[in-house]
Design an enzyme around this catalytic site. Structure first.
Site, mmCIF file in Angstrom:
data_model
loop_
_atom_site.group_PDB
_atom_site.id
_atom_site.type_symbol
_atom_site.label_atom_id
_atom_site.label_comp_id
_atom_site.label_asym_id
_atom_site.label_seq_id
_atom_site.Cartn_x
_atom_site.Cartn_y
_atom_site.Cartn_z
ATOM 1 N N GLN A 102 -3.746 9.101 22.726
ATOM 2 C CA GLN A 102 -3.973 8.044 21.741
ATOM 3 C C GLN A 102 -5.451 7.772 21.489
ATOM 4 O O GLN A 102 -5.800 6.926 20.670
ATOM 5 C CB GLN A 102 -3.287 6.755 22.200
ATOM 6 C CG GLN A 102 -1.768 6.863 22.225
ATOM 7 C CD GLN A 102 -1.096 5.614 22.776
ATOM 8 O OE1 GLN A 102 -1.741 4.603 23.058
ATOM 9 N NE2 GLN A 102 0.220 5.678 22.938
ATOM 10 N N HIS A 167 -3.276 3.210 24.951
ATOM 11 C CA HIS A 167 -3.405 1.759 24.718
ATOM 12 C C HIS A 167 -4.846 1.296 24.598
ATOM 13 O O HIS A 167 -5.328 0.482 25.388
ATOM 14 C CB HIS A 167 -2.692 0.988 25.838
ATOM 15 C CG HIS A 167 -1.208 1.153 25.846
ATOM 16 N ND1 HIS A 167 -0.369 0.322 26.553
ATOM 17 C CD2 HIS A 167 -0.411 2.066 25.227
ATOM 18 C CE1 HIS A 167 0.884 0.711 26.378
ATOM 19 N NE2 HIS A 167 0.886 1.776 25.581
ATOM 20 N N GLU A 245 5.187 -7.815 18.930
ATOM 21 C CA GLU A 245 4.935 -9.228 18.669
ATOM 22 C C GLU A 245 3.993 -9.461 17.499
ATOM 23 O O GLU A 245 3.001 -8.737 17.338
ATOM 24 C CB GLU A 245 4.308 -9.895 19.898
ATOM 25 C CG GLU A 245 5.191 -9.944 21.118
ATOM 26 C CD GLU A 245 4.536 -10.686 22.268
ATOM 27 O OE1 GLU A 245 5.169 -10.772 23.339
ATOM 28 O OE2 GLU A 245 3.402 -11.185 22.114
ATOM 29 N N TYR A 255 -1.241 -14.912 25.950
ATOM 30 C CA TYR A 255 -0.054 -14.448 25.236
ATOM 31 C C TYR A 255 0.951 -13.735 26.142
ATOM 32 O O TYR A 255 1.925 -13.175 25.649
ATOM 33 C CB TYR A 255 -0.477 -13.621 24.023
ATOM 34 C CG TYR A 255 -1.115 -14.509 22.990
ATOM 35 C CD1 TYR A 255 -0.375 -15.056 21.956
ATOM 36 C CD2 TYR A 255 -2.450 -14.887 23.105
ATOM 37 C CE1 TYR A 255 -0.944 -15.934 21.038
ATOM 38 C CE2 TYR A 255 -3.034 -15.760 22.199
ATOM 39 C CZ TYR A 255 -2.278 -16.288 21.173
ATOM 40 O OH TYR A 255 -2.847 -17.171 20.282
ATOM 41 N N TYR A 266 10.107 1.459 29.752
ATOM 42 C CA TYR A 266 10.724 2.613 29.095
ATOM 43 C C TYR A 266 11.856 3.231 29.913
ATOM 44 O O TYR A 266 12.706 3.933 29.364
ATOM 45 C CB TYR A 266 9.655 3.662 28.785
ATOM 46 C CG TYR A 266 8.646 3.189 27.763
ATOM 47 C CD1 TYR A 266 9.049 2.826 26.487
ATOM 48 C CD2 TYR A 266 7.302 3.095 28.079
ATOM 49 C CE1 TYR A 266 8.136 2.378 25.551
ATOM 50 C CE2 TYR A 266 6.376 2.645 27.149
ATOM 51 C CZ TYR A 266 6.794 2.288 25.889
ATOM 52 O OH TYR A 266 5.889 1.835 24.969
#
Length: 369
Positions: A102, A167, A245, A255, A266
């Site tokens: 990523q 991430h 979200e 949060y 997962y």
């Protein structure tokens, strides 16, 4: 090149939920009515024009004065997209970028004073030795011919580089006061750092005049962020298996990740204690289970579509998610272009939508039919 997307030609009343698979965690219940699975709204037919193609993994869009755009490709290249279509050669001067999983070149933004300072900002995976990377934000001056970045430097490099290539978060949003909001992920293997008030993992950061402030915490992987008409920052973040979200970001707020979540791991196991609420932790305005795997987001304020609607890119199951808000809550939801792996969405000067399609490497211009 143009093609039509066949959608119903009516503005249907909202009475049924958006078609989607059953939830991954059916025993989780929303904290308030309308927090998930809002009624469906159906708009009209849309027309798309392919402005460019051939990118590997288009990631971010930054409108330039005059109507052109800067486009980032996760493979490490930055391009100019002309208003009428056509992609430039890669802009020279980018720093070394770690392109893996990523990681790579991620979002791109221009300075609020670009007309005079010509400053461009980008987020990227910065190699920091021994297979580790940090999320970094670079800055450079775009040359007059838009072929080169000069005086390139980093304005932020995340401490504690990680071995994980996942991430990164990475959306860049300039606030009305000129501060730069940067969203970060918790790098997947370091999820507990999202609750560490001293770590920049899993946070919204605010950078102004060389100072970095942790604005909010407890995030998993924010890849969408935008300001509404009042200048309030909203974000959309990836949950695990379920639990994406939509949040309104408040300074100093927590949060919840990974203490509370509307998803599961997962492998089907619970996240933490398997709870969705805890004292001192914010509830999302809206959540998705199953996920939409969100990318960039946009509050629309042009003349072609309804003002105030929120458009969110979806990577899986794919498409463009349109939300209508009422009194700060989600009133209706619509899924456009299902099956297309969409990474980002921006508004053109004339009100068209500019859409980056990760799965095909295309850039679309979307208008009402």
């Amino acid at each position: 090149m143009k093609h039509l997307i066949a959608l119903l030609l009516l503005a249907a009343p909202a009475w049924a939920q958006v078609a989607q698979d059953p939830p991954n965690v059916p025993h989780f219940k929303p904290a308030f009515e309308g927090q998930t699975r809002a009624p469906e709204a159906i708009s009209g037919a849309l027309e798309t024009e392919i402005l460019a193609e051939g990118m590997e993994h288009p990631w971010g869009i930054a409108p330039l004065p005059g109507g052109d755009y800067l486009l980032s490709d996760r493979e490490g290249t930055l391009h100019v997209l002309a208003t009428q279509g056509g992609l430039s050669a890669p802009i020279m001067g980018m720093p070394k970028i770690a392109v893996r999983a990523q990681g790579g070149l991620l979002d791109v933004a221009i300075s609020p004073g670009f007309a005079t300072d010509r400053l461009v900002y980008w987020s990227y995976a910065k190699p920091v030795g021994a297979g580790r990377t940090s999320l970094a934000v670079g800055q450079g001056e775009l040359s007059a011919d838009r072929a080169e970045l000069r005086n390139v430097r980093d304005v932020f490099v995340q401490p504690n580089p990680s071995l994980s290539p996942l991430h990164y978060g990475s959306r860049l949003v300039f606030a009305p006061d000129g501060a730069l909001f940067v969203t970060t992920g918790e790098r997947f293997t370091d999820r507990d750092l999202a609750q560490d008030p001293k770590s920049t993992y899993g946070k919204v950061l605010r950078i102004k005049e060389g100072q970095t402030t942790i604005w909010s915490m407890g995030h998993r992987n924010i890849q969408g962020a935008a300001l509404d008409a009042t200048g309030q920052l909203w974000t959309v973040e990836h949950g695990p298996q379920g639990g994406d979200e939509l949040n309104v970001i408040k300074r100093g707020a927590n949060y919840g990740w990974p203490v509370i979540s509307y998803g599961e791991n997962y492998n089907g196991t619970r996240v933490g204690k398997g709870i969705t609420q805890a004292e001192g932790m914010e509830q999302p305005i809206y959540y998705w289970d199953p996920v939409i795997a969100p990318g960039g987001m946009l509050f629309y304020d042009g003349p072609m579509f309804a003002k105030g609607d929120v458009y969110i890119a979806s990577l899986n199951p794919g498409g463009l998610v349109r939300l209508r808000l009422k009194e700060g809550r989600v009133a209706t939801e619509e899924r456009l272009f299902p099956g297309y792996r969409i990474r980002d969405v921006e508004q053109a000067p004339d009100g068209a939508l500019i859409v980056l399609v990760d799965g095909t490497g295309e850039v679309w211009r979307v208008t009402p039919k």
